[in-house]
Design a protein around this motif. Structure first.
Motif, PDB file in Angstrom:
ATOM      1  N   UNK A 178       0.861  -1.163   0.000  1.00 42.44           N
ATOM      2  CA  UNK A 178       0.000   0.000   0.000  1.00 42.44           C
ATOM      3  C   UNK A 178       0.911   1.230   0.000  1.00 42.44           C
ATOM      4  N   UNK A 179       0.332   2.409   0.024  1.00 40.95           N
ATOM      5  CA  UNK A 179       1.110   3.637   0.153  1.00 40.95           C
ATOM      6  C   UNK A 179       0.435   4.514   1.195  1.00 40.95           C
ATOM      7  N   UNK A 180       1.203   5.417   1.811  1.00 41.40           N
ATOM      8  CA  UNK A 180       0.631   6.322   2.798  1.00 41.40           C
ATOM      9  C   UNK A 180       1.121   7.742   2.556  1.00 41.40           C
ATOM     10  N   UNK A 181       0.273   8.710   2.885  1.00 35.37           N
ATOM     11  CA  UNK A 181       0.670  10.123   2.850  1.00 35.37           C
ATOM     12  C   UNK A 181       0.194  10.770   4.152  1.00 35.37           C
ATOM     13  N   UNK A 182       0.885  11.838   4.543  1.00 37.01           N
ATOM     14  CA  UNK A 182       0.490  12.594   5.719  1.00 37.01           C
ATOM     15  C   UNK A 182      -0.239  13.857   5.272  1.00 37.01           C
ATOM     16  N   UNK A 183      -1.461  14.035   5.782  1.00 37.34           N
ATOM     17  CA  UNK A 183      -2.211  15.267   5.532  1.00 37.34           C
ATOM     18  C   UNK A 183      -2.788  15.755   6.848  1.00 37.34           C
ATOM     19  N   UNK A 233       2.095   6.456  -5.294  1.00 35.61           N
ATOM     20  CA  UNK A 233       1.195   7.417  -4.661  1.00 35.61           C
ATOM     21  C   UNK A 233       2.032   8.592  -4.171  1.00 35.61           C
ATOM     22  N   UNK A 234       1.662   9.793  -4.574  1.00 31.28           N
ATOM     23  CA  UNK A 234       2.395  10.999  -4.185  1.00 31.28           C
ATOM     24  C   UNK A 234       1.427  12.119  -3.845  1.00 31.28           C
ATOM     25  N   UNK A 290       8.171  13.172  -6.258  1.00 33.64           N
ATOM     26  CA  UNK A 290       7.796  14.504  -6.737  1.00 33.64           C
ATOM     27  C   UNK A 290       8.995  15.429  -6.621  1.00 33.64           C
ATOM     28  N   UNK A 291       9.363  16.075  -7.726  1.00 30.52           N
ATOM     29  CA  UNK A 291      10.490  17.000  -7.738  1.00 30.52           C
ATOM     30  C   UNK A 291      10.091  18.348  -7.141  1.00 30.52           C
ATOM     31  N   UNK A 292      11.061  19.224  -6.983  1.00 25.61           N
ATOM     32  CA  UNK A 292      10.808  20.529  -6.367  1.00 25.61           C
ATOM     33  C   UNK A 292       9.834  21.379  -7.178  1.00 25.61           C
ATOM     34  N   UNK A 293       9.709  21.106  -8.481  1.00 24.71           N
ATOM     35  CA  UNK A 293       8.796  21.871  -9.331  1.00 24.71           C
ATOM     36  C   UNK A 293       7.491  21.111  -9.597  1.00 24.71           C
ATOM     37  N   UNK A 294       7.184  20.153  -8.748  1.00 27.64           N
ATOM     38  CA  UNK A 294       5.902  19.436  -8.757  1.00 27.64           C
ATOM     39  C   UNK A 294       5.672  18.560  -9.981  1.00 27.64           C
ATOM     40  N   UNK A 295       6.746  18.052 -10.572  1.00 27.23           N
ATOM     41  CA  UNK A 295       6.625  17.002 -11.577  1.00 27.23           C
ATOM     42  C   UNK A 295       6.809  15.652 -10.882  1.00 27.23           C
ATOM     43  N   UNK A 296       6.095  14.639 -11.363  1.00 31.68           N
ATOM     44  CA  UNK A 296       6.229  13.293 -10.800  1.00 31.68           C
ATOM     45  C   UNK A 296       7.134  12.471 -11.713  1.00 31.68           C
ATOM     46  N   UNK A 297       8.177  11.891 -11.135  1.00 29.12           N
ATOM     47  CA  UNK A 297       9.088  11.029 -11.883  1.00 29.12           C
ATOM     48  C   UNK A 297       8.812   9.581 -11.483  1.00 29.12           C
ATOM     49  N   UNK A 298       8.669   8.713 -12.484  1.00 25.73           N
ATOM     50  CA  UNK A 298       8.369   7.296 -12.271  1.00 25.73           C
ATOM     51  C   UNK A 298       9.472   6.466 -12.903  1.00 25.73           C
ATOM     52  N   UNK A 299       9.969   5.487 -12.156  1.00 32.23           N
ATOM     53  CA  UNK A 299      11.027   4.626 -12.703  1.00 32.23           C
ATOM     54  C   UNK A 299      10.689   3.155 -12.499  1.00 32.23           C
TER      55      UNK A 299
END
Length: 367
Positions: A178-183, A233-234, A290-299
């Protein structure tokens, strides 16, 4: 909105799954992974790679090998300033050599430290989620499995004392990948599963760090993403982006299939929106940052071949969801015309000469 496959320039990481991607400074950092094909260097990837988002180039980072974590597949990894915090994971005999160790990599000194945890014991395993609280004072580690048992415990680790406190989630089955985020100090769990079920994304459990209690948030949208695990998940501002993953087949058979969809969950309205763009391939066990300019990089990650076999990948994608600011657009033009064509020793001097703000020039420096 668009998805761009970035060009491969040597050196470049080999295909893998079960790795982790995090953002540190102006880099996307790749940790670990797994590939069972000898032609790609064998099983476990005890490696750290850095992708510089401005120069669009990879570099293999040579860290202290003696202290490198022995388990480097499906670890839980989070970045704090210029440090990588790595917990658990599986070793070379995947699923049978599990770790419950916590390591910290200082990206400035390239040295590893193995941290001794006190308090409640955390079981060794892989496929956990990990999040920092808002104050950046505690880690929250949830779920995971050891290959046989699926865990259902939230672990709260103090970053000053390295003391762990565990909170069992009663009446629920354990999950992994799963993935988790803090809000707002709510540790929200997105997706995940076990052999008998995959978690519906219309129902989002969360752990309140203030009250130390579990709650459930029901999405307000009529159309919600399919339940899935091994997705990415980001969080960007008040949105959570979920991409790809693995889900059960519609005919209730024992098989799974991979996904390529991209969904946004609005943390204010509690509603899901499916985007009109998709990933170029149906992938799972990939990772994103997520980079500093809000692009998502996937590898990387895995995909199913037409024969049903699994192929591991080393594609790198850049997902642009939100419209960049004018400053970011200008900087993007400048770096494309200068960074790629001017020798590094002359670069900063030329940028000062043409009036580029110091903040952007500093972005070009290494970690």
């Amino acid at each position: 909105m668009k998805v761009t496959e970035l060009k491969r320039k040597d050196p470049f990481p080999t295909p893998r799954s079960g790795h982790r991607l995090v953002a540190v400074s102006d880099y996307v950092v790749l940790f670990g992974g797994y590939n069972n094909k000898p032609v790609f260097g064998g099983e476990l990837k005890k490696e750290v790679w850095c992708y510089h988002t401005l120069t669009e180039s990879w570099k293999l980072i040579l860290t202290d090998c003696d202290q490198f974590p022995s388990s480097a597949a499906s670890c839980a990894v989070v970045a704090l300033d210029t440090k990588l915090i790595v917990f658990g994971g599986s070793g070379a005999h995947f699923g049978h050599t599990n770790s419950n160790s916590l390591h910290v990599l200082d990206m400035k000194t390239l040295s590893w430290e193995k941290v001794r945890l006190s308090g409640s014991l955390i079981e060794g395993g892989f496929g956990h989620s990990i999040s920092l609280d808002t104050e950046m004072s505690h880690l929250y580690l949830y779920g995971g499995c050891d290959g046989y048992h699926y865990f259902n415990t939230m672990n709260k680790i103090c970053l000053k004392t390295w003391h762990n406190e565990s909170f069992y989630r009663h009446s629920y089955h354990g999950i992994y990948r799963h993935e988790s985020i803090n809000h707002e100090n709510k540790i929200m769990i997105f997706g995940g599963g076990n052999p008998s079920a995959q978690i519906d994304l219309g129902t989002i459990p969360y752990f309140c760090t203030a009250t130390k209690t579990w709650h459930v948030l029901l999405a307000n949208s009529q159309d919600n993403p399919r339940g899935r695990l091994a997705h990415s998940c980001n969080k960007i501002n008040h949105n959570v982006i979920v991409m790809g993953g693995q889900t059960k087949k519609d005919d209730n058979s024992s098989g799974n299939y991979a996904l390529c969809d991209i969904w946004l969950f609005n943390l204010n309205s509690h509603s899901w929106t499916e985007l009109m763009i998709v990933l170029p391939e149906r992938i799972f066990f990939h990772s994103s940052a997520v980079s500093h300019d809000d692009h998502v990089y996937i590898f990387g990650g895995s995909k199913y071949e037409s024969s049903g076999s699994v192929k591991r990948l080393n594609s790198l994608y850049k997902v642009s969801i939100f419209v960049p600011s004018l400053v970011e657009l200008v900087w993007d033009y400048v770096r494309r015309t200068l960074v790629k064509n001017v020798p590094q020793p002359e670069l900063q001097h030329i940028m000062h000469e043409i009036g580029v703000p110091s903040y952007f020039i500093d972005l070009l420096s290494s970690i």
